[in-house]
Design a protein around this motif. Structure first.
Motif, short mmCIF file in Angstrom:
data_model
loop_
_atom_site.label_atom_id
_atom_site.label_comp_id
_atom_site.label_asym_id
_atom_site.label_seq_id
_atom_site.Cartn_x
_atom_site.Cartn_y
_atom_site.Cartn_z
N GLU A 195 -5.73 -2.91 4.38
CA GLU A 195 -4.49 -2.50 5.03
C GLU A 195 -4.19 -1.03 4.78
OE1 GLU A 195 -1.54 -2.59 7.56
OE2 GLU A 195 -2.85 -4.32 7.19
N ALA A 196 -4.36 -0.59 3.53
CA ALA A 196 -4.12 0.82 3.21
C ALA A 196 -5.12 1.71 3.95
CB ALA A 196 -4.22 1.03 1.71
N ALA A 197 -6.37 1.27 4.04
CA ALA A 197 -7.39 2.05 4.75
C ALA A 197 -7.06 2.13 6.23
CB ALA A 197 -8.76 1.43 4.54
N ARG A 198 -6.60 1.01 6.82
CA ARG A 198 -6.23 1.01 8.25
C ARG A 198 -5.07 1.96 8.51
NH1 ARG A 198 -7.56 -4.62 8.32
NH2 ARG A 198 -5.42 -5.15 7.74
N THR A 199 -4.10 1.98 7.60
CA THR A 199 -2.95 2.86 7.76
C THR A 199 -3.38 4.32 7.76
OG1 THR A 199 -1.47 1.26 6.71
CG2 THR A 199 -0.74 3.56 6.76
N LEU A 200 -4.27 4.66 6.84
CA LEU A 200 -4.76 6.03 6.78
C LEU A 200 -5.58 6.38 8.02
CD1 LEU A 200 -5.09 8.69 5.30
CD2 LEU A 200 -6.87 7.64 3.89
N GLU B 161 -10.30 19.61 15.72
CA GLU B 161 -8.98 18.99 15.66
C GLU B 161 -8.61 18.29 16.95
OE1 GLU B 161 -7.31 18.59 13.02
OE2 GLU B 161 -8.30 19.99 11.67
N ASP B 162 -9.25 18.66 18.05
CA ASP B 162 -8.99 18.02 19.35
C ASP B 162 -9.88 16.81 19.57
OD1 ASP B 162 -7.35 18.05 21.56
OD2 ASP B 162 -8.65 19.34 22.76
N LEU C 240 -6.51 8.92 13.37
CA LEU C 240 -6.85 8.76 14.78
C LEU C 240 -5.71 9.20 15.68
CD1 LEU C 240 -8.73 5.36 14.52
CD2 LEU C 240 -9.71 7.49 15.37
N HIS C 241 -4.48 9.08 15.20
CA HIS C 241 -3.34 9.59 15.97
C HIS C 241 -3.37 11.11 16.02
CE1 HIS C 241 0.69 9.75 17.63
NE2 HIS C 241 1.00 10.66 16.72
N ALA D 52 -13.11 5.74 14.39
CA ALA D 52 -12.99 4.59 15.28
C ALA D 52 -13.97 3.48 14.87
CB ALA D 52 -13.26 5.03 16.73
N ARG D 53 -15.17 3.86 14.45
CA ARG D 53 -16.13 2.85 13.98
C ARG D 53 -15.61 2.18 12.71
NH1 ARG D 53 -19.78 7.04 15.13
NH2 ARG D 53 -20.06 7.51 12.93
#
Length: 439
Positions: free
Chosen positions: A412-417, A209-210, A422-423, A431-432
């Motif tokens: 766009e939906a994939a980037r939002t998820l 998780e870290d 990543l947050h 990241a890839r």
């Protein structure tokens, strides 16, 4: 001389040996370390009338998927505690009995009430905690928060150097999103007792998780050789290392760990871990674009079907749905989906309608019907938590949705998820994927 357990609760035995072996057996059980059965058997041999030793042996049988032996031991405990036991011991035996009888809702209710009166009864407090505990499999969407609340409520009852409580509290915090504090507490507890598979396991989750995959791989590579392969968490902890290898894109390292430690036939793990670890790792490999060697899926199916053939246990059912889809067992998938749908409609499936939805989405994914997979999974994504287990285990469902989104062209939906993931935690794989979507 009065005898006490490790946390100074009185024990109804006059035998020094029985009390000492009981303390050792409980320590080993809470650490998921080999030798608990032998210690508890020695306690019973020293004092056959010692009810809590019989109850602990029953709990251990139940955890290992040995229901007949568990029922025999808890019956012996109930008979003995009725003759010579305190109020605390009678309540303790009753909670274990309810769990063994499959009365999970009542077991949870009684365990929480027992903890109010005797918070330091660690075996009972352990039952609502953990990835496979009574709270996790209650079907509650807030079970991560509920575990934190339970630990915080009783934290003052435990000594600062209580390794078991520090690890349990740390794991609960980590799973609920307080990763820095959870990791610190877990590391502290693990440092107090390193011969502790539950500690290594909890720390593996904290590192996952870290976003510290390299640290997780190093920890497991260093620690795992000292843990007997007979230990029930040996294969599952290796699974965490395989997951970290996949995160950095090394499918061959993941497969090597799978073959050496995780696959059916080489691990002495609990059946639920064996099936869910194998299914989720192989499914991830395929979803990420790696080849799954011939025969591996069939091996898992042969192991899983006799053990989880009957629908009704949501966490297992979701993985059995993935397995049926991966092996092309459409008839088996349809039968399970129908049974799960009926149970959900009747209100008797703890995790609810999300379980048959996952099974339907898995079939669509295997058929490369990405649009249908997204259409099924997107509306229930927030309900996946109701399966129980851990965030690392449930992430395979989110991965399935994410890959389907990317393959439908819904960038766009994939980037939002991906942004949300990543947050929450850094991931080299995410990241890839994010870089590929924004290129």
């Amino acid at each position: 001389m009065a005898h006490h357990d490790r946390r100074f609760l009185p024990l109804s035995t006059a035998s020094d040996t029985a009390a000492a072996q009981y303390r050792e057996g409980i320590d080993l059980m809470l650490a998921a370390w080999p030798g608990a059965a032998e210690a508890l058997d020695a306690a019973i041999a020293a004092d056959p009338g010692f009810a809590l030793a019989h109850a602990a042996r029953a709990r251990l049988h139940a955890m290992r998927g040995e229901p007949a032996a568990a029922r025999a031991c808890i019956a012996a405990a109930a008979e003995r505690v009725a003759r010579a036991g305190t109020e605390r011991e009678r309540s303790h035996v009753a909670v274990v009995a309810l769990a063994i009888e499959g009365r999970s809702g009542e077991a949870l209710e009684h365990a929480l009430a027992h903890a109010e009166a005797w918070p330091c009864d660690a075996l009972i407090l352990s039952m609502p905690l953990g990835a496979f505990g009574l709270l996790a499999f209650s079907g509650r969407a807030d079970h991560d928060q509920a575990r934190v609340d339970l630990c915080e409520r009783h934290a003052a009852a435990y000594a600062p150097d209580d390794w078991w409580f520090a690890i349990s509290r740390g794991w609960a915090l980590t799973e609920n999103g307080a990763v820095a504090l959870g990791r610190a507490l877990t590391e502290e507890g693990f440092g107090l007792r390193r011969e502790n598979a539950n500690g290594a396991h909890a720390l593996s989750h904290a590192l996952f998780e870290d976003g510290a995959g390299a640290e997780a791989e190093a920890l497991i590579a260093d620690w795992l050789p000292g843990y007997d392969r007979a230990g029930v968490l040996h294969g599952h902890i290796a699974w965490h290392a395989a997951l970290a290898a996949l995160e950095r894109g090394d499918a061959q390292a993941a497969l090597a760990l799978y073959g050496a430690h995780v696959r059916p036939g080489v691990t002495a793990g609990l059946a639920l871990n064996v099936v869910t670890d194998a299914v989720s790792l192989l499914w991830r490999l395929s979803a990420y674009g790696h080849a799954v060697p011939a025969g591996l899926w069939d091996e898992v199916r042969a192991y899983a079907e006799p053990r989880f053939g009957e629908a009704g246990f949501g966490f297992a059912d979701a993985h059995m749905g993935l397995l049926a889809a991966a092996t092309g067992d459409r008839a088996g998938a349809a039968s399970r989906i129908a049974a799960l749908t009926a149970l959900a409609e009747a209100g008797t499936l703890a995790a609810g309608p999300v379980v048959p939805a996952i099974c339907r989405a898995a079939l669509a994914f295997a058929d490369e019907d990405w649009d249908s997979c997204v259409r099924i999974l997107e509306p229930v994504a927030a309900e996946v938590v109701r399966l129980g287990g851990s965030g690392a285990q449930r992430e395979v469902i989110e991965d399935t949705l994410l890959v389907a989104l990317m393959r439908t062209g819904r960038a766009e939906a994939a980037r939002t998820l991906l942004d949300a993931r990543l947050h929450r935690r850094p991931s080299p794989r995410d990241a890839r994927w994010q870089a590929r979507l924004t290129a």
